[in-house]
Motif scaffolding. Structure first.
Motif, PDB file in Angstrom:
ATOM      1  N   ARG A 596       0.832  -1.210   0.000  1.00 49.22           N
ATOM      2  CA  ARG A 596       0.000   0.000   0.000  1.00 49.22           C
ATOM      3  C   ARG A 596       0.860   1.251   0.000  1.00 49.22           C
ATOM      4  NH1 ARG A 596      -4.853  -0.986   4.427  1.00 49.22           N
ATOM      5  NH2 ARG A 596      -5.737  -2.884   3.504  1.00 49.22           N
ATOM      6  N   GLY A 597       1.927   1.214   0.797  1.00 51.73           N
ATOM      7  CA  GLY A 597       2.818   2.376   0.852  1.00 51.73           C
ATOM      8  C   GLY A 597       3.443   2.680  -0.494  1.00 51.73           C
ATOM      9  N   TYR A 598       3.821   1.633  -1.232  1.00 55.04           N
ATOM     10  CA  TYR A 598       4.412   1.873  -2.555  1.00 55.04           C
ATOM     11  C   TYR A 598       3.389   2.510  -3.489  1.00 55.04           C
ATOM     12  CZ  TYR A 598       6.384   1.183  -7.155  1.00 55.04           C
ATOM     13  OH  TYR A 598       6.848   1.412  -8.422  1.00 55.04           O
ATOM     14  N   LEU A 599       2.150   1.970  -3.481  1.00 57.87           N
ATOM     15  CA  LEU A 599       1.133   2.502  -4.392  1.00 57.87           C
ATOM     16  C   LEU A 599       0.817   3.966  -4.090  1.00 57.87           C
ATOM     17  CD1 LEU A 599      -1.332  -0.547  -4.567  1.00 57.87           C
ATOM     18  CD2 LEU A 599       0.221   0.242  -6.353  1.00 57.87           C
ATOM     19  N   GLU A 600       0.869   4.335  -2.814  1.00 58.60           N
ATOM     20  CA  GLU A 600       0.503   5.694  -2.420  1.00 58.60           C
ATOM     21  C   GLU A 600       1.697   6.646  -2.378  1.00 58.60           C
ATOM     22  OE1 GLU A 600      -1.490   5.232   1.301  1.00 58.60           O
ATOM     23  OE2 GLU A 600      -2.948   3.796   0.511  1.00 58.60           O
ATOM     24  N   MET A 601       2.886   6.138  -2.713  1.00 51.83           N
ATOM     25  CA  MET A 601       4.101   6.955  -2.632  1.00 51.83           C
ATOM     26  C   MET A 601       4.039   8.100  -3.645  1.00 51.83           C
ATOM     27  SD  MET A 601       8.030   5.646  -3.034  1.00 51.83           S
ATOM     28  CE  MET A 601       7.668   5.006  -4.668  1.00 51.83           C
ATOM     29  N   ARG A 602       4.404   9.336  -3.205  1.00 49.20           N
ATOM     30  CA  ARG A 602       4.389  10.511  -4.092  1.00 49.20           C
ATOM     31  C   ARG A 602       5.705  11.273  -3.982  1.00 49.20           C
ATOM     32  NH1 ARG A 602      -1.323  13.641  -3.837  1.00 49.20           N
ATOM     33  NH2 ARG A 602      -0.486  14.399  -5.824  1.00 49.20           N
ATOM     34  N   LEU A 603       6.833  10.534  -3.968  1.00 50.02           N
ATOM     35  CA  LEU A 603       8.134  11.185  -3.898  1.00 50.02           C
ATOM     36  C   LEU A 603       8.546  11.640  -5.295  1.00 50.02           C
ATOM     37  CD1 LEU A 603      10.000   8.748  -1.488  1.00 50.02           C
ATOM     38  CD2 LEU A 603       9.021  10.968  -0.936  1.00 50.02           C
ATOM     39  N   PRO A 604       8.976  12.888  -5.461  1.00 51.51           N
ATOM     40  CA  PRO A 604       9.365  13.363  -6.794  1.00 51.51           C
ATOM     41  C   PRO A 604      10.752  12.840  -7.180  1.00 51.51           C
ATOM     42  CG  PRO A 604       9.686  15.095  -5.167  1.00 51.51           C
ATOM     43  CD  PRO A 604       9.062  13.941  -4.435  1.00 51.51           C
ATOM     44  N   ASP A 605      10.988  12.745  -8.486  1.00 56.79           N
ATOM     45  CA  ASP A 605      12.299  12.415  -9.060  1.00 56.79           C
ATOM     46  C   ASP A 605      12.800  11.018  -8.698  1.00 56.79           C
ATOM     47  OD1 ASP A 605      12.312  14.957 -10.128  1.00 56.79           O
ATOM     48  OD2 ASP A 605      13.317  15.803  -8.374  1.00 56.79           O
ATOM     49  N   ILE A 606      11.920  10.136  -8.245  1.00 56.42           N
ATOM     50  CA  ILE A 606      12.349   8.762  -7.951  1.00 56.42           C
ATOM     51  C   ILE A 606      12.102   7.913  -9.204  1.00 56.42           C
ATOM     52  CG2 ILE A 606      11.983   6.708  -6.534  1.00 56.42           C
ATOM     53  CD1 ILE A 606      13.252   8.953  -5.011  1.00 56.42           C
TER      54      ILE A 606
END
Length: 948
Positions: A596-606
């Motif tokens: 779930r954490g991966y799907l909701e991740m919103r880190l830029p430039d990754i």
């Protein structure tokens, strides 16, 4: 009439099963009988037998009053018989392969070797008969050979004819019979017969003459030149008239063999006219002493397998004989040819011969270099099958294990072919075996040094370390090797040592941008090896490599740290799915939270790999996390991630499935998304003539993803209900097509819309391919799902593959009835399924099976059953199936049918079946049902044994 009287009448009035043979004199009595007889599928007597009978009767000598034998009279009867014989030959279109049993072709055929039959126990009478037959055959051949020269002169003269020929047909023979006074057949009917072109006649004659000359060449080699001329002329004429000529029967494979043999026996000075085959090239090289070229031809032949193994072995034996006669220069050639033959043997799975082991007893650098060269040239790594690659890899490994000198081992194990064919684990295991085996003592009593202690130059040390770097999966050993290598030279980029080290392109820019060369090499190699280990399901080493890489990048790059965390999440998903997940154990809660954490991740430039998103959504669907996908997934994800959108629609459809039809709004949404993916986008293009044409593109860019991406995603799913929903949707979409003849059935098919506004926009060909792919994949997940088996059977039925369709219909019934020991549920064997099984059996000419299956319907189809039983060319077991019939009406009809045909034995079998007490109509319904169920079980089990 009593039953006994009926039996007597049937016995006296019954006609035989096989009609009586027509006698020769009947054709004299009825003029039209011959043509009727010859039009039959299998006339009895056959046409050639008729010719023999007609000519025998027309050639019978007569005896006068003084008991003197007179030649056959030239009367009307004999002339008609001869005309009839000619008409039969004309019906056969004067086919010499059927008619000709004398002259040239018999002599040629007698020269071919024939495998003698295995003799049985010696019997005097049989041996005398065989001896008489042999002497008779030899006498006939002796006479034919004496007359052969005359036949050859006639055929040579025929080649000088330069006009088309006309041969009689049955019609022109009738015309000829009506004009008996015309001399030499010069009548109007002589130019309206069957036309044979000059080229066709010359082609056939050249071929037969060539065969005759070739046969004579064994005693007169000069005649081979004539044979060569005739065969090459035949090839030219075939090119002119085509190989589908009605009047030329040339065996083109045999003609090619003749031409090849003539090219060797009588080589032409004109290189353009001679197409050199490898076979003839080898002969030319052997005659000229160009033995190096022989090894080149043999190495090239290892790719094509065109030269027979026996021929290659005979060449090697010839070279061995010359070498033993004192030509020492041939020793090297013998080894090279033997090496080529050995590689050919191992590629085809044969054992290594003794000769190779003898010649390789004392290997040297030149021998190993040549062997590696031959191996490399003998396999196309891009096109070779896995079995060929496996055979080659095993050979190289065995050669290494048999070598005394470890420097030679290193030559092979560091070769590009060796590195390509053997996996890292195999190479590491091989090196460990070499290191651990006890030192062997050679002739000079000097112990063999350790693999790592071989004294060499700095460049050799670098090569050895690079080889270890390729083999190692220990992260700390990899780090130590790289430190040593960077200490030796600063000019190399060691991440390029192996072309098998690959990392995703989205990561390569970040990793190759690391300024420190040692750190860059280490991160690249650790990730590449970790990804490879994950691919081959070596999850333990993959986790060690990823953990070491994560520890390394955490010190200097938050971006790469997140990349490694994402890759480790994917690795943990794969580890669970391949391990405890296969037994149905749910994943730990922390793994679900990380997904779930991966799907909701919103880190830029990754840098993100799309496959991780696919796997995460598939993971949630496989473990029925439908609540999260339908209610808790953030809104921004539905817009930005197409796999999350697809997963939400699938999860919602599964949740709403038990509800009323009106509440299935999400099913309609899912339908529209998939239809859009399977649609084709069109564009207009103006051609050279100014016209505007419509061009369809196979992959539409209007959907949320491409069809190939959708198929790839579906093949990551394993949850039965999700797969059933997707299959149901695609089956419905397949059935919507206007020109569909046979619908495919599936569960829950009623939840989808029944039409599409724009049918032309859907790529139905791609939909059909997708349905087949999905069924194949679903059955690989669970081969015992009866619903999926019925879909597979329907697909085969719709594509006219009736035997395969029956296989899957029967398998669907077997898996849900304990191999038919229980009743097949009626929702599996519906009337539609039974009717399709009936049609399959009917089209396979299994008409008794059709009649039995008609009983399985809710209302017995007597019309179809009776019609099928009337068929006499049934390909099933017929009367042996009567024990499976429980319907008395069908059994009574069978009794009547066999009585009518006079088939007494089969009638008795039907009477015995109808007389069984459990089929008595007075029995209680439970007894009748039990009798029917017992017969259903036995019949379906018998069918399963037949079609499984």
């Amino acid at each position: 009439m009593s039953a006994e009287a009926a039996d007597r009448e049937a016995a006296t009035s019954s006609r035989p099963c096989t009609p009586p043979q027509t006698c020769w004199f009947e054709f004299l009595l009825e003029e039209s009988l011959l043509e009727k007889h010859l039009r039959k599928p299998c006339p009895d007597p056959a046409p050639v037998q008729l010719i023999v009978q007609f000519l025998e009767q027309a050639s019978k000598p007569s005896v006068n009053e003084q008991n003197q034998v007179q030649p056959p009279p030239d009367n009307k009867r004999n002339r008609i018989l001869k005309l009839l014989a000619l008409k039969v030959a004309a019906h056969l279109k004067w086919d010499l392969d059927i008619l000709e049993k004398r002259a040239i072709r018999t002599i040629v055929q007698s020269s071919f070797p024939v495998k003698q039959p295995k003799p049985g126990p010696p019997q005097l009478s049989v041996m005398n008969q065989m001896q008489q037959e042999k002497e008779l055959t030899e006498n006939i051949l002796k006479v034919l050979k004496e007359q052969a020269s005359d036949s050859i002169l006639v055929l040579e003269a025929a080649l000088k004819l330069n006009k088309d020929l006309y041969v009689h047909t049955m019609r022109t023979l009738d015309l000829l019979a009506m004009e008996p006074g015309v001399v030499n057949g010069e009548t109007e009917s002589s130019t309206v017969g069957l036309k044979i072109k000059t080229e066709e006649m010359q082609c056939q004659v050249c071929y037969d003459l060539g065969a005759a000359y070739f046969q004579q060449g064994s005693t007169n080699p000069a005649v081979y030149e004539n044979a060569r001329e005739k065969f090459f002329r035949t090839k030219e004429l075939i090119a002119e008239i085509g190989s589908l000529s009605l009047h030329c029967t040339i065996d083109e494979k045999r003609l090619a063999g003749y031409c090849q043999a003539c090219g060797v026996l009588v080589p032409s000075s004109d290189s353009a006219s001679q197409q050199l085959t490898p076979y003839s090239q080898v002969h030319i090289c052997l005659r000229s002493g160009n033995y190096q070229e022989v090894t080149k031809i043999f190495a090239e032949d290892n790719l094509t397998f065109s030269l027979p193994v026996q021929f290659r072995q005979s060449v090697l034996r010839e070279l061995f004989q010359k070498a033993q006669q004192g030509n020492e220069a041939l020793d090297e050639i013998c080894f090279k040819v033997c090496a080529c033959n050995t590689v050919r043997d191992i590629l085809e799975g044969r054992a290594i011969g003794v000769q190779f082991n003898q010649l390789f007893l004392r290997p040297n650098k030149e021998k190993i270099d040549f062997l590696l060269e031959v191996c490399s040239r003998s396999i196309n790594l891009e096109k070779a099958s896995d079995s060929l690659k496996g055979n080659m890899a095993a050979f190289l490994k065995n050669v290494c294990l048999g070598l005394e000198d470890l420097q030679y081992v290193f030559m092979i194990s560091s070769h590009e072919l060796f590195i390509t064919l053997l996996k890292d684990e195999e190479r590491k295991l091989l090196v460990d075996q070499m290191r651990k085996r006890s030192p062997r003592v050679n002739l000079c009593i000097k112990p063999v040094t350790s693999f790592y202690d071989i004294p060499a130059s700095a460049s050799v040390n670098i090569g050895q370390l690079e080889h270890q770097l390729i083999l190692s999966v220990d992260p700390w050993r990899i780090r130590q090797i790289l430190i040593e290598l960077h200490g030796m030279t600063s000019e190399r980029q060691f991440w390029t040592v192996s072309n098998k080290w690959e990392i995703p392109s989205v990561y390569s820019g970040v990793i190759l941008g690391i300024k420190d060369n040692l750190t860059r090499d280490l991160v690249y190699i650790l990730m590449a090896k970790g990804l490879h280990c994950s691919t081959v399901k070596d999850f333990t080493h993959a986790k060690q490599l990823f953990a070491a890489c994560l520890e390394l990048v955490t010190e200097f790059s938050p971006k790469l740290r997140q990349v490694m965390l994402n890759e480790m999440l994917l690795l943990d998903i794969h580890t669970h799915e391949a391990g405890t997940g296969q037994s149905g154990e749910r994943p730990p809660s922390d793994l679900i939270s990380r997904v779930r954490g991966y799907l909701e991740m919103r880190l830029p430039d990754i840098p993100l790999r799309q496959v991780i998103a696919e796997e995460c959504v598939a993971f949630m669907l496989n473990w029925r996390e439908n609540e999260y996908l339908t209610l808790q997934v953030p809104a921004f994800l539905l817009q930005s991630n197409p796999y999350v959108k697809l997963g939400q629609l699938l999860a919602a459809t599964c949740k709403e499935l038990p509800g009323p039809k009106e509440s299935r709004r999400t099913a309609k949404d899912l339908w529209e998304v998939v239809v859009q993916i399977c649609s084709v986008s069109s564009q207009h293009k103006r051609g050279n003539d100014g016209r505007i044409s419509l061009i369809k593109q196979r992959e539409s860019t209007l959907g949320i993803m491409y069809r190939s991406e959708l198929l790839s995603f579906i093949k990551k799913l394993r949850e039965p209900l999700v797969l059933t929903i997707i299959l149901s949707l695609f089956v419905k979409l397949h059935n919507v097509r206007e020109d569909i003849v046979n619908d495919i059935t599936a569960e829950h098919i009623s939840i989808w819309p029944s039409s599409i506004p724009n049918l032309q926009s859907v790529d139905f060909e791609a939909v059909a391919i997708t349905v087949k792919e999905l069924v194949r994949y679903s059955l690989s997940i669970n081969p015992n799902n009866h619903s999926w088996l019925i879909i597979q059977a329907d697909i085969y039925f719709a594509t006219n593959q009736y035997s395969a369709a029956l296989h899957y219909y029967l398998q669907a019934g077997a898996v849900c009835s304990d191999f038919f020991n229980k009743a097949v549920p009626p929702d599996v064997y519906t009337d539609q399924v039974i009717k399709r099984m009936i049609k399959c059996c009917s089209l396979l000419n299994c008409h008794t099976q059709v009649a039995i299956l008609c009983q399985f319907l809710r209302e017995i189809d007597y019309k179809t059953a009776f019609k099928s039983l009337q068929e006499q060319n049934s390909h099933d077991a017929m009367d042996s199936y009567y024990d499976y019939i429980w319907d008395v009406t069908i059994l009574e009809y069978l009794t009547y049918l066999h009585h009518k045909r006079g088939e007494t034995d089969k009638r008795q079998i039907a009477i015995k079946a109808i007389g069984q007490t459990e089929l008595n109509a007075s029995n209680p319904e439970e007894v009748l049902q039990l009798a029917a169920q017992r017969r259903k079980k036995k019949f379906l089990q018998a069918m399963a044994k037949l079609y499984f």
